[in-house]
Design a protein around this motif. Structure first.
Motif, mmCIF file in Angstrom:
data_model
loop_
_atom_site.group_PDB
_atom_site.id
_atom_site.type_symbol
_atom_site.label_atom_id
_atom_site.label_comp_id
_atom_site.label_asym_id
_atom_site.label_seq_id
_atom_site.Cartn_x
_atom_site.Cartn_y
_atom_site.Cartn_z
ATOM 1 N N GLU A 218 0.686 -1.279 -0.473
ATOM 2 C CA GLU A 218 0.219 -0.171 -0.086
ATOM 3 C C GLU A 218 1.305 1.493 0.113
ATOM 4 O O GLU A 218 1.690 1.879 0.776
ATOM 5 N N VAL A 219 0.936 1.909 -1.172
ATOM 6 C CA VAL A 219 0.863 2.979 -1.861
ATOM 7 C C VAL A 219 0.306 4.455 -0.728
ATOM 8 O O VAL A 219 -0.138 4.923 -1.231
ATOM 9 N N PRO A 220 1.774 5.159 0.349
ATOM 10 C CA PRO A 220 0.373 6.477 1.067
ATOM 11 C C PRO A 220 -0.014 7.503 -0.423
ATOM 12 O O PRO A 220 0.577 7.567 -1.304
ATOM 13 N N ALA A 221 -0.674 8.608 0.431
ATOM 14 C CA ALA A 221 -0.672 9.929 -0.796
ATOM 15 C C ALA A 221 0.364 10.189 -0.953
ATOM 16 O O ALA A 221 1.809 9.873 -0.325
ATOM 17 N N ASP A 222 -0.281 10.564 -2.413
ATOM 18 C CA ASP A 222 1.044 11.820 -2.916
ATOM 19 C C ASP A 222 1.251 12.998 -1.806
ATOM 20 O O ASP A 222 1.396 12.825 -0.941
ATOM 21 N N GLY A 223 2.729 13.054 -1.567
ATOM 22 C CA GLY A 223 3.159 13.679 -1.380
ATOM 23 C C GLY A 223 5.156 13.180 -0.800
ATOM 24 O O GLY A 223 5.207 12.877 -1.696
ATOM 25 N N VAL A 224 5.420 14.288 -0.349
ATOM 26 C CA VAL A 224 7.137 14.430 -0.062
ATOM 27 C C VAL A 224 6.712 13.274 1.670
ATOM 28 O O VAL A 224 6.502 14.178 2.561
ATOM 29 N N TYR A 225 8.252 12.608 1.649
ATOM 30 C CA TYR A 225 8.249 11.702 3.196
ATOM 31 C C TYR A 225 8.843 11.449 3.612
ATOM 32 O O TYR A 225 10.808 11.508 2.493
ATOM 33 N N ALA A 226 9.477 11.832 4.653
ATOM 34 C CA ALA A 226 10.957 11.467 5.527
ATOM 35 C C ALA A 226 11.473 9.785 5.100
ATOM 36 O O ALA A 226 10.454 9.286 6.176
ATOM 37 N N GLY A 227 12.124 9.089 5.795
ATOM 38 C CA GLY A 227 12.341 7.582 5.700
ATOM 39 C C GLY A 227 13.329 6.957 5.225
ATOM 40 O O GLY A 227 14.605 7.854 4.905
ATOM 41 N N TRP A 228 13.732 5.400 5.145
ATOM 42 C CA TRP A 228 14.750 5.153 5.103
ATOM 43 C C TRP A 228 14.275 3.958 4.179
ATOM 44 O O TRP A 228 14.152 3.105 3.482
ATOM 45 N N LEU A 229 15.344 4.172 3.337
ATOM 46 C CA LEU A 229 15.922 3.259 1.818
ATOM 47 C C LEU A 229 16.618 1.783 2.801
ATOM 48 O O LEU A 229 17.703 1.789 3.518
ATOM 49 N N ALA A 238 22.248 -9.120 6.347
ATOM 50 C CA ALA A 238 21.744 -7.828 7.694
ATOM 51 C C ALA A 238 21.603 -7.300 6.090
ATOM 52 O O ALA A 238 21.063 -7.200 5.216
ATOM 53 N N ALA A 239 20.779 -6.231 6.320
ATOM 54 C CA ALA A 239 20.298 -4.757 5.744
ATOM 55 C C ALA A 239 20.835 -3.479 6.337
ATOM 56 O O ALA A 239 21.188 -3.069 7.348
ATOM 57 N N GLU A 240 20.828 -2.894 4.817
ATOM 58 C CA GLU A 240 21.589 -1.392 5.189
ATOM 59 C C GLU A 240 20.388 -0.272 4.900
ATOM 60 O O GLU A 240 19.493 -0.561 4.504
ATOM 61 N N TYR A 241 20.119 0.311 6.520
ATOM 62 C CA TYR A 241 18.960 0.873 6.120
ATOM 63 C C TYR A 241 19.969 2.671 6.021
ATOM 64 O O TYR A 241 21.117 3.172 6.296
ATOM 65 N N LEU A 242 19.530 3.811 4.917
ATOM 66 C CA LEU A 242 19.842 4.769 4.546
ATOM 67 C C LEU A 242 18.986 5.584 4.402
ATOM 68 O O LEU A 242 17.720 5.551 3.938
ATOM 69 N N PRO A 243 19.045 6.973 5.452
ATOM 70 C CA PRO A 243 17.807 7.739 5.279
ATOM 71 C C PRO A 243 17.654 8.554 3.857
ATOM 72 O O PRO A 243 18.869 8.256 3.142
ATOM 73 N N ALA A 244 16.527 8.859 3.798
ATOM 74 C CA ALA A 244 16.116 9.401 2.417
ATOM 75 C C ALA A 244 14.924 9.882 2.186
ATOM 76 O O ALA A 244 14.000 10.046 3.256
ATOM 77 N N ALA A 245 14.745 10.875 0.915
ATOM 78 C CA ALA A 245 13.644 11.435 1.604
ATOM 79 C C ALA A 245 12.808 11.256 0.052
ATOM 80 O O ALA A 245 13.115 10.776 -0.788
ATOM 81 N N ILE A 246 11.612 10.664 0.444
ATOM 82 C CA ILE A 246 10.503 10.114 -0.287
ATOM 83 C C ILE A 246 9.783 10.649 -1.443
ATOM 84 O O ILE A 246 9.288 11.637 -0.798
#
Length: 329
Positions: A218-229, A238-246
């Motif tokens: 489920e993709v959230p509503a249109d907009g810009v978000y802070a999150g992680w890639l 293991a997983a690598e978490y990269l700070p991201a603007a979405i």
């Protein structure tokens, strides 16, 4: 954790089990109460805990209604494993399968296939042909088959609303990813394969990993978000978490028409993610999608998006990258 998708996958020497049943879309706080009790009973009795889940979602079969799952099937299975479940049976949900009576469901699947000693479900459980079986019927059939049944009461938020996948979808539809995280007990995640875009972002210092199409979750509503890639580390679990603007939407400044998810890893110009499967965790909504009078106006706003994203995520601020340094091909 073991994953079974057909009757022949279930080992003949499985032994007795504790089974829980549900779509478990999102594996939210309410689901985890049921899963925790399932795992507790299994460990106490030295039994195998089994989650019976369904794919596709029954709503898609019975109503042909459009419904996007909060999580992909792969992430659902991962979350069930994280909850401590020993094995997941992914039942292909079809009209033929749905014709089983409540008694047939208990005797043929829970008892004959899974050797259930106990079943743990939410108190609102429905099962069998036309959802004719409920919690009381499951208890009655369980007593007849020698299966102990536990009905776990609903779990609710402090304000009284029941934790549910429906609530999560409502929150995501409004862009309230922080509210969705409250119901989920973690950040909302989508997953997909990185595809080529128009490469506009890399030309102005904001290279992005682009996701599009169905099957992301489920993709959230249109907009810009802070999150992680989130990406897998090669050769490791293991997983690598990269700070991201979405960015989610059609990119109105460039008069786009296709809805996409564009993920910019802060300060990174060295990522070549094309063809890679990544996850995106949404932390906080920043602003709506906008069209600007000039490219300079867009760039100033994107610079601010990066600053606010870093502040929210608690990471060092990163500015635009040098387009010449972008290594993706």
């Amino acid at each position: 954790m073991r994953v079974w998708r057909a009757p022949e996958d279930v080992p003949a020497d499985l032994g007795r089990t504790v089974v829980t049943i549900g779509v478990f879309d999102g594996v939210h706080r309410g689901h985890r109460a049921v899963l925790a009790e399932t795992v507790r009973q299994a460990r106490q009795g030295d039994l195998t805990s089994v989650a019976l889940t369904f794919d596709p979602h029954p709503v898609l079969v019975h109503r042909a209604a459009p419904i996007r799952l909060v999580t992909t099937l792969a992430d659902r299975i991962d979350r069930l494993a994280a909850a401590g479940i020993d094995a997941v049976y992914v039942q292909e949900y079809t009209f033929d399968y749905a014709r089983a009576t409540p008694r047939e469901f208990v005797e043929d699947q829970l008892v004959a296939r899974f050797h259930a000693a106990a079943v743990v479900v939410g108190e609102d459980v429905r099962f069998g042909y036309r959802n004719s079986g409920d919690g009381a019927e499951l208890e009655r059939l369980g007593r007849r088959a020698g299966v102990h049944v536990t009905l776990v009461p609903d779990r609710s938020a402090p304000e009284g609303r029941r934790w549910s996948s429906t609530w999560i979808r409502e929150l995501l539809a409004s862009g309230d990813v922080a509210g969705a995280a409250r119901v989920l007990g973690r950040s909302h995640r989508i997953r997909g394969q990185v595809v080529h875009g128009f490469r506009r972002g890399r030309e102005i210092g904001f290279p992005t990993a682009n996701l599009t199409g169905d099957g992301l979750g489920e993709v959230p509503a249109d907009g810009v978000y802070a999150g992680w890639l989130v990406r897998s580390v090669p050769g490791s679990k293991a997983a690598e978490y990269l700070p991201a603007a979405i960015s989610v939407g059609t990119n109105p400044h460039f008069e786009g028409t296709e809805r996409t998810v564009e993920v910019h890893a802060l300060g990174r110009s060295d990522l070549n993610l094309y063809g890679e499967s990544i996850a995106v965790d949404f932390v906080e909504y920043l602003r709506p999608m906008l069209s600007f009078e000039s490219l300079d106006g867009l760039l100033r706003q994107m610079d601010e998006d990066l600053r606010v994203t870093a502040e929210i995520l608690g990471v060092p601020t990163a500015g635009r990258v040098d387009p010449a340094a972008v290594t993706a091909t």
